[in-house]
Design a protein around this motif. Structure first.
Motif, short mmCIF file in Angstrom:
data_model
loop_
_atom_site.label_atom_id
_atom_site.label_comp_id
_atom_site.label_asym_id
_atom_site.label_seq_id
_atom_site.Cartn_x
_atom_site.Cartn_y
_atom_site.Cartn_z
N LYS A 178 -14.89 5.18 -12.77
CA LYS A 178 -16.13 5.41 -12.01
C LYS A 178 -16.49 4.20 -11.16
O LYS A 178 -16.91 4.34 -10.02
CB LYS A 178 -17.27 5.77 -12.95
CG LYS A 178 -17.12 7.15 -13.53
CD LYS A 178 -18.31 7.55 -14.36
CE LYS A 178 -18.05 8.94 -14.91
NZ LYS A 178 -19.16 9.43 -15.72
N THR A 179 -16.28 3.01 -11.70
CA THR A 179 -16.57 1.79 -10.96
C THR A 179 -15.74 1.72 -9.68
O THR A 179 -16.23 1.35 -8.62
CB THR A 179 -16.27 0.54 -11.82
OG1 THR A 179 -17.07 0.60 -13.00
CG2 THR A 179 -16.56 -0.74 -11.07
N LEU A 180 -14.47 2.11 -9.81
CA LEU A 180 -13.56 2.07 -8.67
C LEU A 180 -13.71 3.28 -7.76
O LEU A 180 -13.21 3.28 -6.64
CB LEU A 180 -12.11 1.96 -9.16
CG LEU A 180 -11.78 0.68 -9.94
CD1 LEU A 180 -10.40 0.79 -10.58
CD2 LEU A 180 -11.86 -0.53 -9.03
N GLY A 181 -14.38 4.31 -8.26
CA GLY A 181 -14.57 5.52 -7.46
C GLY A 181 -13.26 6.17 -7.07
O GLY A 181 -13.09 6.63 -5.95
N ALA A 182 -12.31 6.18 -8.00
CA ALA A 182 -10.97 6.68 -7.69
C ALA A 182 -10.43 7.49 -8.85
O ALA A 182 -10.84 7.32 -10.00
CB ALA A 182 -10.05 5.51 -7.39
N ASN A 183 -9.46 8.34 -8.53
CA ASN A 183 -8.79 9.10 -9.57
C ASN A 183 -7.61 8.29 -10.12
O ASN A 183 -7.29 7.21 -9.62
CB ASN A 183 -8.35 10.47 -9.05
CG ASN A 183 -7.30 10.38 -7.96
OD1 ASN A 183 -6.55 9.41 -7.86
ND2 ASN A 183 -7.23 11.40 -7.13
N LYS A 184 -6.96 8.84 -11.15
CA LYS A 184 -5.85 8.13 -11.80
C LYS A 184 -4.73 7.78 -10.82
O LYS A 184 -4.13 6.72 -10.92
CB LYS A 184 -5.26 9.00 -12.92
CG LYS A 184 -6.04 9.00 -14.18
CD LYS A 184 -5.29 9.82 -15.22
CE LYS A 184 -5.81 9.52 -16.59
NZ LYS A 184 -5.00 10.15 -17.64
N HIS A 185 -4.45 8.68 -9.90
CA HIS A 185 -3.34 8.43 -8.97
C HIS A 185 -3.64 7.23 -8.07
O HIS A 185 -2.77 6.40 -7.83
CB HIS A 185 -3.05 9.67 -8.13
CG HIS A 185 -2.64 10.84 -8.95
ND1 HIS A 185 -1.58 10.81 -9.84
CD2 HIS A 185 -3.14 12.09 -9.04
CE1 HIS A 185 -1.44 11.98 -10.42
NE2 HIS A 185 -2.39 12.77 -9.96
N LYS A 186 -4.86 7.15 -7.58
CA LYS A 186 -5.24 6.03 -6.71
C LYS A 186 -5.28 4.72 -7.51
O LYS A 186 -4.82 3.68 -7.04
CB LYS A 186 -6.61 6.32 -6.08
CG LYS A 186 -7.21 5.17 -5.31
CD LYS A 186 -6.52 4.92 -4.00
CE LYS A 186 -7.31 3.95 -3.14
NZ LYS A 186 -6.58 2.73 -2.86
N ILE A 187 -5.80 4.79 -8.74
CA ILE A 187 -5.87 3.60 -9.57
C ILE A 187 -4.47 3.08 -9.87
O ILE A 187 -4.19 1.89 -9.74
CB ILE A 187 -6.67 3.86 -10.86
CG1 ILE A 187 -8.14 4.12 -10.51
CG2 ILE A 187 -6.54 2.69 -11.84
CD1 ILE A 187 -8.98 4.65 -11.66
N MET A 188 -3.55 3.98 -10.25
CA MET A 188 -2.18 3.55 -10.54
C MET A 188 -1.53 2.98 -9.29
O MET A 188 -0.85 1.96 -9.33
CB MET A 188 -1.35 4.69 -11.12
CG MET A 188 0.09 4.29 -11.42
SD MET A 188 0.29 2.92 -12.59
CE MET A 188 -0.08 3.74 -14.12
N SER A 189 -1.73 3.63 -8.16
CA SER A 189 -1.16 3.14 -6.91
C SER A 189 -1.67 1.73 -6.61
O SER A 189 -0.88 0.84 -6.25
CB SER A 189 -1.54 4.09 -5.77
OG SER A 189 -1.00 3.66 -4.56
N ASP A 190 -2.95 1.51 -6.79
CA ASP A 190 -3.52 0.17 -6.57
C ASP A 190 -2.92 -0.84 -7.53
O ASP A 190 -2.63 -1.98 -7.15
CB ASP A 190 -5.04 0.20 -6.71
CG ASP A 190 -5.73 0.94 -5.57
OD1 ASP A 190 -5.08 1.22 -4.54
OD2 ASP A 190 -6.93 1.23 -5.72
N MET A 191 -2.73 -0.44 -8.78
CA MET A 191 -2.16 -1.35 -9.78
C MET A 191 -0.71 -1.69 -9.45
O MET A 191 -0.30 -2.84 -9.57
CB MET A 191 -2.26 -0.75 -11.18
CG MET A 191 -3.70 -0.64 -11.66
SD MET A 191 -3.80 -0.22 -13.38
CE MET A 191 -3.62 -1.87 -14.08
N VAL A 192 0.05 -0.69 -9.03
CA VAL A 192 1.45 -0.93 -8.65
C VAL A 192 1.48 -1.92 -7.49
O VAL A 192 2.24 -2.89 -7.50
CB VAL A 192 2.17 0.39 -8.30
CG1 VAL A 192 3.50 0.13 -7.62
CG2 VAL A 192 2.35 1.25 -9.56
N ASN A 193 0.65 -1.69 -6.49
CA ASN A 193 0.61 -2.59 -5.33
C ASN A 193 0.18 -4.00 -5.71
O ASN A 193 0.67 -4.97 -5.13
CB ASN A 193 -0.31 -2.01 -4.25
CG ASN A 193 0.38 -0.98 -3.41
OD1 ASN A 193 1.15 -1.30 -2.53
ND2 ASN A 193 0.14 0.29 -3.70
N ALA A 194 -0.72 -4.13 -6.67
CA ALA A 194 -1.24 -5.44 -7.04
C ALA A 194 -0.36 -6.20 -8.03
O ALA A 194 -0.34 -7.43 -8.02
CB ALA A 194 -2.64 -5.28 -7.63
#
Length: 144
Positions: A79-95
Motif C-alpha cells: 500500500k505504501t508503494l501503491g503497486a501490485n506484486k508484479h511492479k514491486i518485484m520488477s522494482d526489486m529486480v531493478n534495484a
C-alpha cells in the motif's frame, strides 16, 4: 536438471513453472502460455534469490527490516508503494540484481506476459523464443 535444487517453496514453484513452460512449448500452439509460465517461473526464481534478506524501508531512509518472504515485504509495503506484486518485484529486480542481462530478461518477460494475457494472446514464435531464452538466463543466474 543437473543443478541441486534449493529447498525453498519459491524455488520449487519456479522449477514447476519452468517445467510446465517447456512442456507447453512442445505443444507448439500455446505460445501465450509459454510466455506466461516463463514469466511466473522467472518471478519465483527472483523471489527465491531476493529473499530472505534485509531491505531498506521504501519511504523511511535508514530504517531496515529483515524479510523472510516476498509476501511479507508486499504485506508491509504494498500500500505504501501503491503497486501490485508484479511492479514491486520488477522494482526489486531493478534495484538489487546487478546483472543487466538478467534484469532486461525479467523486464522482457514481464511485458510479454502482460501483452499475452491482457492484450493479444496470439504470440509469435519470435516472442516465444525470446521468453525461453529469457527464462534460461534468469534460471541460470538464480541457481548459481
Amino acid at each position: 536438471m543437473p543443478e541441486t535444487p534449493k529447498p525453498s517453496p519459491p524455488f520449487e514453484h519456479a522449477v514447476h513453472n519452468w517445467e510446465v513452460c517447456k512442456e507447453l512449448h512442445k505443444l507448439t500452439k500455446y505460445g501465450d502460455w509459454v510466455v506466461t509460465t516463463a514469466f511466473y517461473s522467472g518471478m519465483k526464481f527472483m523471489e527465491d534469490t531476493l529473499f530472505p534478506n534485509t531491505y531498506d524501508h521504501p519511504v523511511k531512509p535508514g530504517e531496515q527490516n529483515e524479510y523472510k518472504t516476498f509476501n511479507a515485504y508486499v504485506r508491509d509495503f504494498g500500500k505504501t508503494l501503491g503497486a501490485n506484486k508484479h511492479k514491486i518485484m520488477s522494482d526489486m529486480v531493478n534495484a538489487h540484481i546487478d546483472d543487466e542481462e538478467v534484469v532486461n530478461s525479467y523486464e522482457d518477460l514481464k511485458q510479454s506476459c502482460h501483452t499475452a494475457r491482457y492484450i493479444n494472446y496470439k504470440v509469435g514464435e519470435d516472442r516465444v523464443k525470446m521468453a525461453l531464452e529469457a527464462i534460461e538466463t534468469i534460471r541460470v543466474f538464480c541457481v548459481q
